[in-house]
Design a protein around this motif. Structure first.
Motif, PDB file in Angstrom:
ATOM      1  N   ILE A 117       0.881  -1.175   0.000  1.00  0.00           N
ATOM      2  CA  ILE A 117       0.000   0.000   0.000  1.00  0.00           C
ATOM      3  C   ILE A 117       0.913   1.218   0.000  1.00  0.00           C
ATOM      4  O   ILE A 117       1.265   1.756   1.051  1.00  0.00           O
ATOM      5  CB  ILE A 117      -0.959  -0.008   1.208  1.00  0.00           C
ATOM      6  N   ILE A 118       1.306   1.649  -1.202  1.00  0.00           N
ATOM      7  CA  ILE A 118       2.357   2.661  -1.300  1.00  0.00           C
ATOM      8  C   ILE A 118       1.831   4.079  -1.126  1.00  0.00           C
ATOM      9  O   ILE A 118       2.617   5.004  -0.916  1.00  0.00           O
ATOM     10  CB  ILE A 118       3.124   2.550  -2.633  1.00  0.00           C
ATOM     11  N   ASN A 119       0.502   4.255  -1.204  1.00  0.00           N
ATOM     12  CA  ASN A 119      -0.068   5.581  -1.028  1.00  0.00           C
ATOM     13  C   ASN A 119      -1.585   5.436  -0.953  1.00  0.00           C
ATOM     14  O   ASN A 119      -2.107   4.323  -1.019  1.00  0.00           O
ATOM     15  CB  ASN A 119       0.330   6.511  -2.178  1.00  0.00           C
ATOM     16  N   ASN A 120      -2.295   6.536  -0.792  1.00  0.00           N
ATOM     17  CA  ASN A 120      -3.754   6.478  -0.888  1.00  0.00           C
ATOM     18  C   ASN A 120      -4.167   6.165  -2.329  1.00  0.00           C
ATOM     19  O   ASN A 120      -5.044   5.340  -2.586  1.00  0.00           O
ATOM     20  CB  ASN A 120      -4.382   7.809  -0.472  1.00  0.00           C
ATOM     21  N   ASN A 121      -3.550   6.872  -3.261  1.00  0.00           N
ATOM     22  CA  ASN A 121      -3.735   6.658  -4.698  1.00  0.00           C
ATOM     23  C   ASN A 121      -2.359   6.566  -5.337  1.00  0.00           C
ATOM     24  O   ASN A 121      -1.409   7.188  -4.852  1.00  0.00           O
ATOM     25  CB  ASN A 121      -4.490   7.822  -5.348  1.00  0.00           C
ATOM     26  N   TRP A 122      -2.261   5.816  -6.400  1.00  0.00           N
ATOM     27  CA  TRP A 122      -1.027   5.815  -7.160  1.00  0.00           C
ATOM     28  C   TRP A 122      -1.329   5.529  -8.621  1.00  0.00           C
ATOM     29  O   TRP A 122      -2.402   5.042  -8.968  1.00  0.00           O
ATOM     30  CB  TRP A 122      -0.002   4.837  -6.609  1.00  0.00           C
ATOM     31  N   TYR A 123      -0.370   5.864  -9.461  1.00  0.00           N
ATOM     32  CA  TYR A 123      -0.549   5.634 -10.896  1.00  0.00           C
ATOM     33  C   TYR A 123      -0.271   4.168 -11.209  1.00  0.00           C
ATOM     34  O   TYR A 123       0.773   3.624 -10.840  1.00  0.00           O
ATOM     35  CB  TYR A 123       0.389   6.528 -11.697  1.00  0.00           C
ATOM     36  N   SER A 124      -1.224   3.520 -11.895  1.00  0.00           N
ATOM     37  CA  SER A 124      -1.072   2.127 -12.296  1.00  0.00           C
ATOM     38  C   SER A 124      -0.556   2.072 -13.724  1.00  0.00           C
ATOM     39  O   SER A 124      -1.249   2.500 -14.664  1.00  0.00           O
ATOM     40  CB  SER A 124      -2.409   1.393 -12.196  1.00  0.00           C
ATOM     41  N   ARG A 125       0.660   1.583 -13.910  1.00  0.00           N
ATOM     42  CA  ARG A 125       1.207   1.435 -15.260  1.00  0.00           C
ATOM     43  C   ARG A 125       0.395   0.422 -16.057  1.00  0.00           C
ATOM     44  O   ARG A 125       0.149   0.611 -17.252  1.00  0.00           O
ATOM     45  CB  ARG A 125       2.666   0.974 -15.191  1.00  0.00           C
ATOM     46  N   ALA A 126      -0.008  -0.658 -15.390  1.00  0.00           N
ATOM     47  CA  ALA A 126      -0.727  -1.729 -16.087  1.00  0.00           C
ATOM     48  C   ALA A 126      -2.056  -1.237 -16.659  1.00  0.00           C
ATOM     49  O   ALA A 126      -2.457  -1.631 -17.754  1.00  0.00           O
ATOM     50  CB  ALA A 126      -0.962  -2.893 -15.142  1.00  0.00           C
ATOM     51  N   GLU A 127      -2.753  -0.358 -15.912  1.00  0.00           N
ATOM     52  CA  GLU A 127      -4.075   0.100 -16.340  1.00  0.00           C
ATOM     53  C   GLU A 127      -4.074   1.534 -16.854  1.00  0.00           C
ATOM     54  O   GLU A 127      -5.116   2.030 -17.276  1.00  0.00           O
ATOM     55  CB  GLU A 127      -5.064  -0.042 -15.184  1.00  0.00           C
ATOM     56  N   ASN A 128      -2.917   2.190 -16.814  1.00  0.00           N
ATOM     57  CA  ASN A 128      -2.772   3.562 -17.308  1.00  0.00           C
ATOM     58  C   ASN A 128      -3.816   4.488 -16.678  1.00  0.00           C
ATOM     59  O   ASN A 128      -4.515   5.237 -17.372  1.00  0.00           O
ATOM     60  CB  ASN A 128      -2.877   3.591 -18.834  1.00  0.00           C
ATOM     61  N   ARG A 129      -3.912   4.446 -15.347  1.00  0.00           N
ATOM     62  CA  ARG A 129      -4.876   5.288 -14.651  1.00  0.00           C
ATOM     63  C   ARG A 129      -4.461   5.424 -13.191  1.00  0.00           C
ATOM     64  O   ARG A 129      -3.586   4.696 -12.711  1.00  0.00           O
ATOM     65  CB  ARG A 129      -6.283   4.690 -14.726  1.00  0.00           C
ATOM     66  N   ILE A 130      -5.131   6.328 -12.477  1.00  0.00           N
ATOM     67  CA  ILE A 130      -4.920   6.470 -11.049  1.00  0.00           C
ATOM     68  C   ILE A 130      -5.664   5.337 -10.346  1.00  0.00           C
ATOM     69  O   ILE A 130      -6.837   5.090 -10.617  1.00  0.00           O
ATOM     70  CB  ILE A 130      -5.416   7.839 -10.554  1.00  0.00           C
ATOM     71  N   PHE A 131      -4.980   4.691  -9.444  1.00  0.00           N
ATOM     72  CA  PHE A 131      -5.509   3.515  -8.757  1.00  0.00           C
ATOM     73  C   PHE A 131      -5.719   3.852  -7.283  1.00  0.00           C
ATOM     74  O   PHE A 131      -4.856   4.474  -6.654  1.00  0.00           O
ATOM     75  CB  PHE A 131      -4.506   2.361  -8.890  1.00  0.00           C
ATOM     76  N   TYR A 132      -6.865   3.447  -6.729  1.00  0.00           N
ATOM     77  CA  TYR A 132      -7.159   3.710  -5.320  1.00  0.00           C
ATOM     78  C   TYR A 132      -6.804   2.493  -4.475  1.00  0.00           C
ATOM     79  O   TYR A 132      -7.051   1.351  -4.861  1.00  0.00           O
ATOM     80  CB  TYR A 132      -8.631   4.074  -5.141  1.00  0.00           C
ATOM     81  N   CYS A 133      -6.269   2.729  -3.297  1.00  0.00           N
ATOM     82  CA  CYS A 133      -5.645   1.686  -2.473  1.00  0.00           C
ATOM     83  C   CYS A 133      -6.552   0.494  -2.153  1.00  0.00           C
ATOM     84  O   CYS A 133      -6.081  -0.650  -2.104  1.00  0.00           O
ATOM     85  CB  CYS A 133      -5.114   2.290  -1.183  1.00  0.00           C
ATOM     86  N   THR A 134      -7.846   0.707  -1.896  1.00  0.00           N
ATOM     87  CA  THR A 134      -8.721  -0.403  -1.507  1.00  0.00           C
ATOM     88  C   THR A 134      -9.820  -0.675  -2.532  1.00  0.00           C
ATOM     89  O   THR A 134     -10.781  -1.382  -2.238  1.00  0.00           O
ATOM     90  CB  THR A 134      -9.360  -0.146  -0.125  1.00  0.00           C
ATOM     91  N   GLU A 135      -9.710  -0.141  -3.720  1.00  0.00           N
ATOM     92  CA  GLU A 135     -10.737  -0.387  -4.725  1.00  0.00           C
ATOM     93  C   GLU A 135     -10.757  -1.867  -5.126  1.00  0.00           C
ATOM     94  O   GLU A 135      -9.726  -2.540  -5.154  1.00  0.00           O
ATOM     95  CB  GLU A 135     -10.522   0.485  -5.956  1.00  0.00           C
TER      96      GLU A 135
END
Length: 569
Positions: A117-135
């Protein structure tokens, strides 16, 4: 003296020295080991408390314990300080110091490098979008009205190591009950772990406490009954007024000042705060920005203890309780505001009432709790600037453009910077491969550019973090927060006193390796906890290791902490 007499005297001296040395080492070892139960017939598990409560106060600075001490009641924070054990030099040992990694680290005993859990949100290279920690797209919300509402589509699946709550469940064949509660979803989900009996958080659209199908098929009836009471509406109608006369507040800034954000377009940042005039979801979105949300959460926690019958049998149960309103208020009004002081004075009274409830329901001396924070909070840069500190704000968008222009000058046209925010730079790996550019080289160019920018103190590439172990200074904290699969190409650090430009309108943030963000309170209280304090450095990852020793459990799978042995009776 004869040879025999001389030899005998030497032997006696050696025996005396060895005996004295052994006694000294024996005494030292005894003083530094947890005390054990003298009743040899009692199984160690029988010494476990009936209930463990892990309290996290979001954005609580260490100095709040003492800055507001004289106005605290005798049975809230003071009870923990006077009758419990206080670790007076507790720090986060990684960066970024934000809510999701903070809660994950407390309960896993490790850092983002391992728990993921590197942050609340982080950029996902795999999905090319901002990723939320518990989504979690594979679950549905419960209690949201719409199962596909994103507020409910949450789970702990992104957490990569076990928690102390998981270990308790596993050790008891899942007979121990574990419940996670917070206003924020991430603050309820991550502490409760992978196999709890439930996790509940506040829905900003409806004001209800909700959950997801990760935990069960439908909300327990007691949660539906609680929601039917519509307690947020009761608190909202009551409004947020000062607990004490304004003149008695010791906050550094007056109630109206230039360093606070406006709660709404038509409301100054001054008391009282009445939000009942807003309709529908707007009033529920404003609710967490008041001290009243802490009172509501305490009400829900007490209901959970009663309805789930926590602490009612010989098997230890665990409640995780994270107060989020302190963070919302801090972000909006800043650490030296009257609003923050009033929030803590009110939280103190709520804690006192909660402890009294535990004494009555569980039994005084039958429960153990700890209280800490997921991070602290920084002074507002505009306030520091006016006090002649070197402090200012960052404009992410303009910096992204400038960095991309710099890289184009070196490598030709292209969108090289995929994402720049929150002290992270993600580069366009596909473009880099297409242009046959060395990843290590372009990372170094990016780092060099960042170091020319005002307000950036340090920068380091992911290649450097992968190749070299950082053993000292702030770069060690960066490395402890670095995950090779998820983290950015280049991480950088603000200079002390600098912050995201979002907060130009007022209020404050956190997320840095500076002590204003890393130093937090840590208090233990209750069964098997000694009275006292320590001023030696304690790291946040030591909490889970301490609880494992206290409860005679295996440490969580990624735990790197050490038990705080001074707390044991």
């Amino acid at each position: 003296m004869s040879f025999i007499k001389k030899t005998t005297a030497i032997i006696c001296c050696i025996f005396t020295v060895v005996t004295f040395t052994n006694n000294v080492f024996s005494q030292t070892e005894t003083q530094t080991q947890p005390k054990t139960d003298t009743n040899s017939n009692q199984h160690p598990i029988d010494s476990r408390p009936k209930l463990v409560i892990g309290i996290v106060v979001d954005q609580m600075r260490y100095d709040y314990l003492y800055r507001f001490y004289n106005q605290y009641s005798e049975n809230g924070f003071k009870r923990l300080l006077n009758d419990g054990f206080s670790c007076e030099n507790t720090h986060y040992n990684y960066t970024p110091t934000n809510t999701a990694p903070g809660h994950a680290s407390i309960f896993t005993g490790t850092t983002p490098t391992n728990h993921g859990i590197i942050n609340n949100n982080w950029y996902s290279r795999a999905e090319n979008r901002i990723f939320y920690c518990t989504e979690d797209k594979n679950v549905q919300g419960l209690g949201t009205g719409n199962p596909e509402d994103k507020n409910g589509k949450m789970s702990p699946r992104n957490l990569k190591t076990s928690t102390i709550t998981d270990e308790l469940r596993l050790a008891t064949n899942q007979k121990a009950k574990v419940i996670g509660i917070s206003i924020k979803d991430r603050s309820a989900i991550l502490p409760a772990g992978h196999i709890p009996n439930g996790a509940y958080w506040h829905d900003a659209s409806s004001g209800k406490m909700i959950s997801s199908t990760y935990y069960f098929d439908k909300l327990p009836e007691w949660v539906n009954d609680f929601n039917d009471k519509k307690l947020p509406d009761t608190y909202i109608k009551k409004g947020w007024e000062l607990l004490l006369p304004l003149a008695s507040y010791t906050a550094s800034l007056p109630d109206e000042n230039n360093y606070e954000a406006m709660p709404t377009k038509d409301k100054k940042a001054t008391f009282p705060y009445f939000i009942d005039k807003y309709d529908g979801a707007k009033k529920y979105r404003q609710f967490p920005y008041t001290a009243l949300a802490n009172s509501f959460l305490k009400d829900f926690a007490q209901e959970a203890i009663l309805k789930e019958e926590l602490g009612k049998d010989k098997i230890t149960d665990f409640l995780t309780l994270s107060f989020s309103a302190t963070d919302y208020v801090g972000h909006r009004y800043g650490i030296y505001s009257v609003e923050v002081q009033d929030t803590y004075l009110r939280l103190d009274r709520e804690l006192a009432a909660f402890f009294e409830f535990l004494d009555t329901t569980i039994g005084e001396g039958e429960y153990t709790l700890f209280l800490t924070a997921d991070h602290a909070g920084a002074p507002t840069p505009s306030h520091l600037h006016d006090l002649q500190f070197d402090a200012d704000y960052f404009e992410w968008d303009s910096m992204k453009v400038e960095l991309n222009t710099f890289l184009e000058e070196n490598y030709g046209k292209g969108e090289f910077v995929t994402y720049l925010s929150d002290q992270d730079v993600f580069l366009n790996r596909e473009l880099i491969i297409q242009k046959k550019i060395s990843l290590e080289e372009i990372q170094q160019k990016t780092r060099d550019f960042l170091l020319t920018q005002k307000g950036i103190s340090q920068a380091i590439t992911s290649t450097e973090l992968s190749k070299q172990i950082q053993r000292t200074g702030f770069m060690q904290l960066v490395q402890n927060g670095f995950n090779p699969k998820l983290s950015p190409d280049v991480a950088f650090l603000f200079q002390s006193g600098y912050m995201d430009s979002y907060y130009k309108k007022g209020g404050t943030a956190h997320g840095t390796p500076y002590t204003y963000d890393t130093q937090v309170p840590l208090l233990f209280f209750g069964k098997n906890i000694s009275k006292g304090n320590t001023h030696r450095r304690v790291e946040i990852t030591d909490i889970a290791a301490t609880l494992a020793s206290l409860l005679h459990l295996q440490q969580p799978s990624g735990c790197i902490g050490n038990p705080i042995i001074e707390i044991f009776e």
